[in-house]
Scaffold this motif. Structure first.
Motif, PDB file in Angstrom:
ATOM      1  N   ASP A 211     -11.786 -87.238 -26.697  1.00  0.00           N
ATOM      2  CA  ASP A 211     -11.190 -87.975 -27.800  1.00  0.00           C
ATOM      3  C   ASP A 211      -9.875 -86.959 -28.498  1.00  0.00           C
ATOM      4  OD1 ASP A 211     -12.492 -85.918 -29.167  1.00  0.00           O
ATOM      5  OD2 ASP A 211     -13.705 -87.046 -30.431  1.00  0.00           O
ATOM      6  N   SER A 214      -6.287 -89.131 -29.728  1.00  0.00           N
ATOM      7  CA  SER A 214      -7.154 -90.440 -30.568  1.00  0.00           C
ATOM      8  C   SER A 214      -6.053 -91.483 -31.002  1.00  0.00           C
ATOM      9  CB  SER A 214      -7.894 -90.072 -31.696  1.00  0.00           C
ATOM     10  OG  SER A 214      -7.158 -89.229 -32.594  1.00  0.00           O
ATOM     11  N   ASN A 215      -4.603 -91.475 -31.116  1.00  0.00           N
ATOM     12  CA  ASN A 215      -3.918 -92.025 -31.844  1.00  0.00           C
ATOM     13  C   ASN A 215      -2.642 -92.384 -30.919  1.00  0.00           C
ATOM     14  OD1 ASN A 215      -1.986 -93.360 -33.436  1.00  0.00           O
ATOM     15  ND2 ASN A 215      -2.870 -92.376 -35.264  1.00  0.00           N
ATOM     16  N   ASP A 216      -2.298 -93.560 -30.460  1.00  0.00           N
ATOM     17  CA  ASP A 216      -1.301 -93.662 -29.436  1.00  0.00           C
ATOM     18  C   ASP A 216      -0.056 -93.505 -29.943  1.00  0.00           C
ATOM     19  OD1 ASP A 216      -2.978 -94.660 -27.550  1.00  0.00           O
ATOM     20  OD2 ASP A 216      -2.765 -96.747 -27.815  1.00  0.00           O
ATOM     21  N   SER A 217       0.096 -93.572 -31.386  1.00  0.00           N
ATOM     22  CA  SER A 217       1.232 -93.675 -31.970  1.00  0.00           C
ATOM     23  C   SER A 217       1.708 -91.918 -32.138  1.00  0.00           C
ATOM     24  CB  SER A 217       1.366 -93.841 -33.552  1.00  0.00           C
ATOM     25  OG  SER A 217       0.367 -93.233 -34.405  1.00  0.00           O
ATOM     26  N   THR A 218       0.944 -91.121 -31.984  1.00  0.00           N
ATOM     27  CA  THR A 218       1.185 -89.531 -31.898  1.00  0.00           C
ATOM     28  C   THR A 218       1.046 -88.965 -30.679  1.00  0.00           C
ATOM     29  OG1 THR A 218      -1.026 -89.054 -32.847  1.00  0.00           O
ATOM     30  CG2 THR A 218       0.467 -89.471 -34.226  1.00  0.00           C
ATOM     31  N   PHE A 219       0.710 -89.793 -29.501  1.00  0.00           N
ATOM     32  CA  PHE A 219       0.542 -89.335 -28.264  1.00  0.00           C
ATOM     33  C   PHE A 219       1.471 -88.179 -27.529  1.00  0.00           C
ATOM     34  CE2 PHE A 219       0.029 -90.024 -23.687  1.00  0.00           C
ATOM     35  CZ  PHE A 219      -1.058 -89.549 -23.259  1.00  0.00           C
ATOM     36  N   ASP A 222       0.864 -85.055 -29.728  1.00  0.00           N
ATOM     37  CA  ASP A 222      -0.331 -84.402 -29.060  1.00  0.00           C
ATOM     38  C   ASP A 222      -0.206 -83.546 -27.816  1.00  0.00           C
ATOM     39  OD1 ASP A 222      -1.321 -85.241 -31.780  1.00  0.00           O
ATOM     40  OD2 ASP A 222      -2.315 -87.049 -30.622  1.00  0.00           O
TER      41      ASP A 222
END
Length: 333
Positions: A211, A214-219, A222
């Motif tokens: 996990d 966990s967030n596509d908008s910050t892929f 990350d």
């Protein structure tokens, strides 16, 4: 008089028909030849110098993303149709373009040698040929590249590393050439490298929690955060407090991929050393290994100042794409 393009296709179809008629007897084909990432373009020199040739250069010699300098997808060699005979026809990747009354845009396998891809484009006018090139280019590039990856893998499979670090740490296997050596191994981290004339080629492997992204908008952010943390922990620069990070000026490119039979993200970009002027390209695969509740990360990066890096990175890509998640049962001692 029949155009050579039409004769080319007729000869291919005749050969395929003869092969079919002969039942199980396979037609003999010599091994294909050519340097990695080279493409032979068979076409009239005047066409090559005009808008049709320009379209070919725009598509097949386009800049590779993720490299620090401009380098083409393929090294193009143009030859006129009259010299396309004998061993010249054995090139592994061929693009055949000719003005002809028939409008064609397709790809044939193993027409003159094996393995081989021959893309054929014909048309009665420059405009039709350019349209046909436009419709075929993406598929042809994909098939040419897959053929080149297979050839690169075949070449280095002659002498593979017997080191078990990747199997023991992660339960995976890569077909790594024997000249690569493990330089650093810690719990759930492996770094292999090889010396090249003006630098090094490197492979690293590690894993992250399932996990972690966990967030596509910050892929993308990350990914950078992950790479920078791994670089700070494991990949030091030449001096104290220097270490590898993702280049700050440009975000890496991210593409969907499949590797080792699993969905993945392919990441291309440039690394640099925090606090020191060193940089180079990297290729990272973030693999969804749901069976082991993890993201498996394999990466290749190159340090080769003032050198072309396309073929170095291509070799690393070919190695990474051999990843096998059933390694513990498939690899012999």
């Amino acid at each position: 008089m029949k155009k050579l393009g039409t004769l080319l296709m007729a000869s291919i179809m005749l050969a395929l028909g003869a092969c079919k008629d002969s039942g199980s007897n396979e037609r003999f084909l010599p091994p294909s030849t050519g340097g990695i990432n080279s493409l032979m373009v068979v076409m009239d020199t005047e066409l090559w110098r005009g808008p049709v040739g320009e379209k070919i250069r725009d598509e097949f010699a386009a800049q590779i993303v993720g490299l620090p300098q401009i380098e083409p997808k393929f090294t193009l060699t143009q030859v006129p149709p009259k010299v396309f005979k004998g061993t010249t026809t054995h090139s592994r990747s061929i693009l055949y373009v000719e003005k002809d009354s028939a409008s064609l845009a397709h790809i044939r396998d193993d027409a003159y040698s094996k393995p081989q891809k021959v893309a054929v484009v014909t048309g009665p006018t420059d405009e039709v040929m350019i349209k046909n090139l436009d419709s075929l280019a993406n598929r042809a590039i994909k098939e040419f590249k897959a053929n080149e990856i297979a050839e690169a893998q075949k070449r280095f499979e002659r002498s593979l590393s017997k080191d078990k670090a990747l199997e023991e740490e992660f339960g995976i296997h890569l077909n790594v050439p024997s000249l690569y050596k493990v330089g650093r191994r810690e719990d759930k981290f492996v770094w292999m490298d090889i010396q090249i004339p003006k630098g090094t080629m490197n492979i690293i492997a590690y894993e992250m929690p399932w996990d972690y992204f966990s967030n596509d908008s910050t892929f993308v952010q990350d990914i950078v955060r992950m790479r920078d943390s791994i670089g700070q922990k494991y990949i030091p620069g030449p001096y104290e407090n220097t270490y590898m990070i993702t280049e700050k000026a440009f975000a890496p490119y991210v593409f969907p991929a499949e590797i080792g039979g699993k969905k993945a993200a392919e990441v291309k970009g440039v690394w640099e050393i925090h606090g020191y002027p060193m940089a180079g390209p990297f290729l990272t695969y973030i693999i969804n290994d749901k069976e082991n509740n993890r993201k498996m990360i394999v990466e290749g990066f190159t340090f080769a100042p003032s050198e072309a890096k396309r073929d170095y990175m291509f070799e690393l890509e070919a190695i990474l794409k051999t990843i096998d998640f059933s390694a513990t049962s498939n690899v012999s001692d």
